[in-house]
Structure formats: structure tokens, C-alpha cells
Design a protein around this motif. Sequence first.
Motif, PDB file in Angstrom:
ATOM      1  N   ASP A   4      23.504  51.705  76.314  1.00 49.67           N
ATOM      2  CA  ASP A   4      24.275  50.543  75.849  1.00 49.67           C
ATOM      3  C   ASP A   4      23.594  49.899  74.648  1.00 49.67           C
ATOM      4  O   ASP A   4      24.250  49.495  73.683  1.00 49.67           O
ATOM      5  N   ALA A   5      22.262  49.798  74.716  1.00 46.21           N
ATOM      6  CA  ALA A   5      21.516  49.213  73.596  1.00 46.21           C
ATOM      7  C   ALA A   5      21.618  50.082  72.352  1.00 46.21           C
ATOM      8  O   ALA A   5      21.745  49.582  71.229  1.00 46.21           O
ATOM      9  N   ILE A   6      21.593  51.416  72.541  1.00 42.38           N
ATOM     10  CA  ILE A   6      21.724  52.333  71.402  1.00 42.38           C
ATOM     11  C   ILE A   6      23.099  52.197  70.766  1.00 42.38           C
ATOM     12  O   ILE A   6      23.233  52.149  69.530  1.00 42.38           O
ATOM     13  N   HIS A   7      24.150  52.140  71.596  1.00 41.79           N
ATOM     14  CA  HIS A   7      25.510  51.974  71.072  1.00 41.79           C
ATOM     15  C   HIS A   7      25.632  50.656  70.316  1.00 41.79           C
ATOM     16  O   HIS A   7      26.223  50.603  69.232  1.00 41.79           O
ATOM     17  N   ALA A   8      25.095  49.582  70.912  1.00 42.64           N
ATOM     18  CA  ALA A   8      25.190  48.273  70.261  1.00 42.64           C
ATOM     19  C   ALA A   8      24.430  48.274  68.936  1.00 42.64           C
ATOM     20  O   ALA A   8      24.926  47.764  67.921  1.00 42.64           O
ATOM     21  N   GLY A   9      23.228  48.863  68.925  1.00 46.80           N
ATOM     22  CA  GLY A   9      22.444  48.898  67.702  1.00 46.80           C
ATOM     23  C   GLY A   9      23.082  49.735  66.610  1.00 46.80           C
ATOM     24  O   GLY A   9      23.115  49.324  65.439  1.00 46.80           O
ATOM     25  N   SER A  10      23.615  50.893  66.979  1.00 50.84           N
ATOM     26  CA  SER A  10      24.255  51.743  65.972  1.00 50.84           C
ATOM     27  C   SER A  10      25.539  51.113  65.460  1.00 50.84           C
ATOM     28  O   SER A  10      25.876  51.240  64.271  1.00 50.84           O
ATOM     29  N   SER A  11      26.276  50.416  66.324  1.00 53.32           N
ATOM     30  CA  SER A  11      27.486  49.718  65.894  1.00 53.32           C
ATOM     31  C   SER A  11      27.152  48.595  64.916  1.00 53.32           C
ATOM     32  O   SER A  11      27.820  48.415  63.898  1.00 53.32           O
ATOM     33  N   MET A  12      26.085  47.854  65.235  1.00 52.58           N
ATOM     34  CA  MET A  12      25.665  46.769  64.351  1.00 52.58           C
ATOM     35  C   MET A  12      25.211  47.315  62.997  1.00 52.58           C
ATOM     36  O   MET A  12      25.551  46.752  61.943  1.00 52.58           O
ATOM     37  N   LEU A  13      24.467  48.427  63.018  1.00 56.80           N
ATOM     38  CA  LEU A  13      23.988  49.018  61.769  1.00 56.80           C
ATOM     39  C   LEU A  13      25.147  49.516  60.903  1.00 56.80           C
ATOM     40  O   LEU A  13      25.178  49.270  59.693  1.00 56.80           O
ATOM     41  N   ALA A  14      26.095  50.217  61.525  1.00 58.47           N
ATOM     42  CA  ALA A  14      27.238  50.736  60.770  1.00 58.47           C
ATOM     43  C   ALA A  14      28.047  49.599  60.163  1.00 58.47           C
ATOM     44  O   ALA A  14      28.446  49.658  58.988  1.00 58.47           O
ATOM     45  N   ALA A  15      28.281  48.542  60.942  1.00 59.06           N
ATOM     46  CA  ALA A  15      29.047  47.402  60.435  1.00 59.06           C
ATOM     47  C   ALA A  15      28.271  46.678  59.333  1.00 59.06           C
ATOM     48  O   ALA A  15      28.858  46.230  58.341  1.00 59.06           O
ATOM     49  N   PHE A  16      26.956  46.558  59.503  1.00 56.13           N
ATOM     50  CA  PHE A  16      26.123  45.886  58.487  1.00 56.13           C
ATOM     51  C   PHE A  16      26.178  46.635  57.157  1.00 56.13           C
ATOM     52  O   PHE A  16      26.400  46.032  56.101  1.00 56.13           O
ATOM     53  N   LEU A  17      25.982  47.953  57.195  1.00 57.32           N
ATOM     54  CA  LEU A  17      25.958  48.721  55.953  1.00 57.32           C
ATOM     55  C   LEU A  17      27.325  48.749  55.274  1.00 57.32           C
ATOM     56  O   LEU A  17      27.425  48.608  54.054  1.00 57.32           O
ATOM     57  N   ALA A  18      28.380  48.931  56.079  1.00 54.64           N
ATOM     58  CA  ALA A  18      29.726  48.933  55.509  1.00 54.64           C
ATOM     59  C   ALA A  18      30.051  47.588  54.879  1.00 54.64           C
ATOM     60  O   ALA A  18      30.608  47.512  53.765  1.00 54.64           O
ATOM     61  N   SER A  19      29.696  46.507  55.581  1.00 59.72           N
ATOM     62  CA  SER A  19      29.971  45.167  55.062  1.00 59.72           C
ATOM     63  C   SER A  19      29.117  44.858  53.844  1.00 59.72           C
ATOM     64  O   SER A  19      29.565  44.161  52.928  1.00 59.72           O
ATOM     65  N   LEU A  20      27.886  45.384  53.820  1.00 56.70           N
ATOM     66  CA  LEU A  20      26.988  45.134  52.688  1.00 56.70           C
ATOM     67  C   LEU A  20      27.600  45.654  51.391  1.00 56.70           C
ATOM     68  O   LEU A  20      27.578  44.976  50.355  1.00 56.70           O
ATOM     69  N   VAL A  21      28.172  46.860  51.442  1.00 58.52           N
ATOM     70  CA  VAL A  21      28.790  47.445  50.254  1.00 58.52           C
ATOM     71  C   VAL A  21      29.944  46.576  49.765  1.00 58.52           C
ATOM     72  O   VAL A  21      30.040  46.240  48.578  1.00 58.52           O
ATOM     73  N   GLU A  22      30.829  46.201  50.674  1.00 62.11           N
ATOM     74  CA  GLU A  22      32.004  45.426  50.285  1.00 62.11           C
ATOM     75  C   GLU A  22      31.618  44.036  49.809  1.00 62.11           C
ATOM     76  O   GLU A  22      32.218  43.499  48.868  1.00 62.11           O
ATOM     77  N   CYS A  23      30.609  43.419  50.450  1.00 60.91           N
ATOM     78  CA  CYS A  23      30.179  42.072  50.049  1.00 60.91           C
ATOM     79  C   CYS A  23      29.575  42.078  48.648  1.00 60.91           C
ATOM     80  O   CYS A  23      29.782  41.133  47.873  1.00 60.91           O
ATOM     81  N   VAL A  24      28.824  43.127  48.313  1.00 62.82           N
ATOM     82  CA  VAL A  24      28.244  43.226  46.966  1.00 62.82           C
ATOM     83  C   VAL A  24      29.359  43.309  45.928  1.00 62.82           C
ATOM     84  O   VAL A  24      29.310  42.662  44.869  1.00 62.82           O
ATOM     85  N   GLU A  25      30.389  44.113  46.220  1.00 62.84           N
ATOM     86  CA  GLU A  25      31.496  44.256  45.274  1.00 62.84           C
ATOM     87  C   GLU A  25      32.239  42.926  45.097  1.00 62.84           C
ATOM     88  O   GLU A  25      32.608  42.545  43.984  1.00 62.84           O
ATOM     89  N   ALA A  26      32.466  42.213  46.206  1.00 62.11           N
ATOM     90  CA  ALA A  26      33.152  40.921  46.119  1.00 62.11           C
ATOM     91  C   ALA A  26      32.285  39.903  45.382  1.00 62.11           C
ATOM     92  O   ALA A  26      32.784  39.125  44.551  1.00 62.11           O
ATOM     93  N   LEU A  27      30.983  39.893  45.684  1.00 60.94           N
ATOM     94  CA  LEU A  27      30.078  38.928  45.050  1.00 60.94           C
ATOM     95  C   LEU A  27      30.051  39.100  43.539  1.00 60.94           C
ATOM     96  O   LEU A  27      29.999  38.120  42.794  1.00 60.94           O
TER      97      LEU A  27
END
Length: 250
Positions: A4-27
Motif C-alpha cells: 500500500d505504501a509503495i502504491h501510494a508513493g508511486s502514485s504521488m511521484l507520478a502525479a508530482f512529475l506530471a504536474s511539475l511539467v504542466e505547472c512550469v508551462e503555465a508559469l
Amino acid sequence: MLLDAIHAGSSMLAAFLASLVECVEALTVVLAVGAVRGWRSALAGSAAGLSVLLLLVAALGRALAHVPLHALQLVVGALLLLFGMRWLRKAVLRAAGVLPLHDEAAIYARETQALRGQAAASQWDKLAFATAFKITMLEGVEVVFIVLAIGAGRPGLLWPASLGAVAALAVVSALGVALHRPLSRVPENTLKFVVGVLLCAFGTFWAGEGMGYAWPGGDGALAGLVGGFLATSLLCIPWCRRVAAQGGVR
């Protein structure tokens, strides 16, 4: 508990990296608007866009709770595959030199030049508000659907995925305030490559579960899928480079 911790951590990482790309473009666009047209209208437009996105997350998040898990896994798996393959394809082609690398500094310069060509309002700048609102919504909607898709794969993953997205927004916003310029040193193509691999792996895994497929090794199959997509993508780079040299890739 560990899985469960691995799933939660990998989900958080994937969402963080995906959001990081889009946030940089918007910024990049919001900074250009603020520098040329004024910060008041630019920040107001961006805040309005974020408010609409939060309402969208709240509405869709509640709706997902009423969908059967297997059907939800199949749908979100297919969506993640679509997002992941699109990002991965562009990242491979850019790494192979077929497509030009994403240049935030060039985008910033282009946006500022375009905005300077139009007259500014004395107090409330509708163009600045609309431009900041539009780019925030445009990049944010993609983040919302990726976060919801990652979080809907299994019960309890929506919060880690949401935290990953919020963390990315906080990091990019803090850097934007500190630097007041586009984050041109962020290795965006590398980020898109990693995110594409992760989204494809998650999408394949959850689509398989949605169709009732029992993955060998259970949740451990995710690591194998990540490795498979990564190896295949890396092998595609020199192949695309050779084909492009022969005029076969567009």
C-alpha cells in the motif's frame, strides 16, 4: 501494508512529475503576462483558473466513488495509457532529435512580444486576466484528469496523487516568485520521458486489472511494466534517429 505504501508513493511521484511539467508551462505564460501587462490581472486570472479546477476535482472525485471499481480501473487505465503514450512519443522523438526540445525561455520571449503588441488597460486588464486564466485552465485540466486517473486506480490513492500535484504547484510557484523568470533549466524532456513511462505502466496495470487479468507477481508486476516501457523507449531513440536520417520520421 508495504505494498500500500509503495502504491501510494508511486502514485504521488507520478502525479508530482506530471504536474511539475504542466505547472512550469503555465508559469512561463503567467510570468510573461505579469511582466508585460501587470501582476494584478495576471495573478487574478491564474487564481480564478485554479478555483475552477478545484471545483472540477471536487465534483469528479465524488462522481468516481459511485463507479464500480473494475469498470473504473479499465477506463482510467485506458486514459493513462493515452496520456502516457502521447508524452512518451514526444519525449522519444525529442531525445532522437526529430522534434525540437521544449524551450521555456523562447516561449516566454514569444509571449511577451505578443502581449506588448496590444494596448494595456489603465486598471483592469482583461487580456492579461483572460490569458492567465486560459493557460492555467489548459494545463490544469490535464493535471486534473491525470491525478483523478492515478487516484481512481485503487481505493485510497486519490489523496497521495492530489498531494503530489499540490506539491508540484507549490514548488513551481515558489520558484516563480523567487526567480521571476521561466524555469528554462528544468529538464522538461527528461521529466516527460519519466512521466510517460510511469503513466504507461500504471495504465497497462490497471487496464489489465479492470479486465480481470491476474498479473504475475501481483502488484510487483508494476516494476516489470516500468522496466519494460523504459527499455523499449530507450531502444526506440536510436531507431528513430536512424529512420529520421533516412527521412522516414515526421
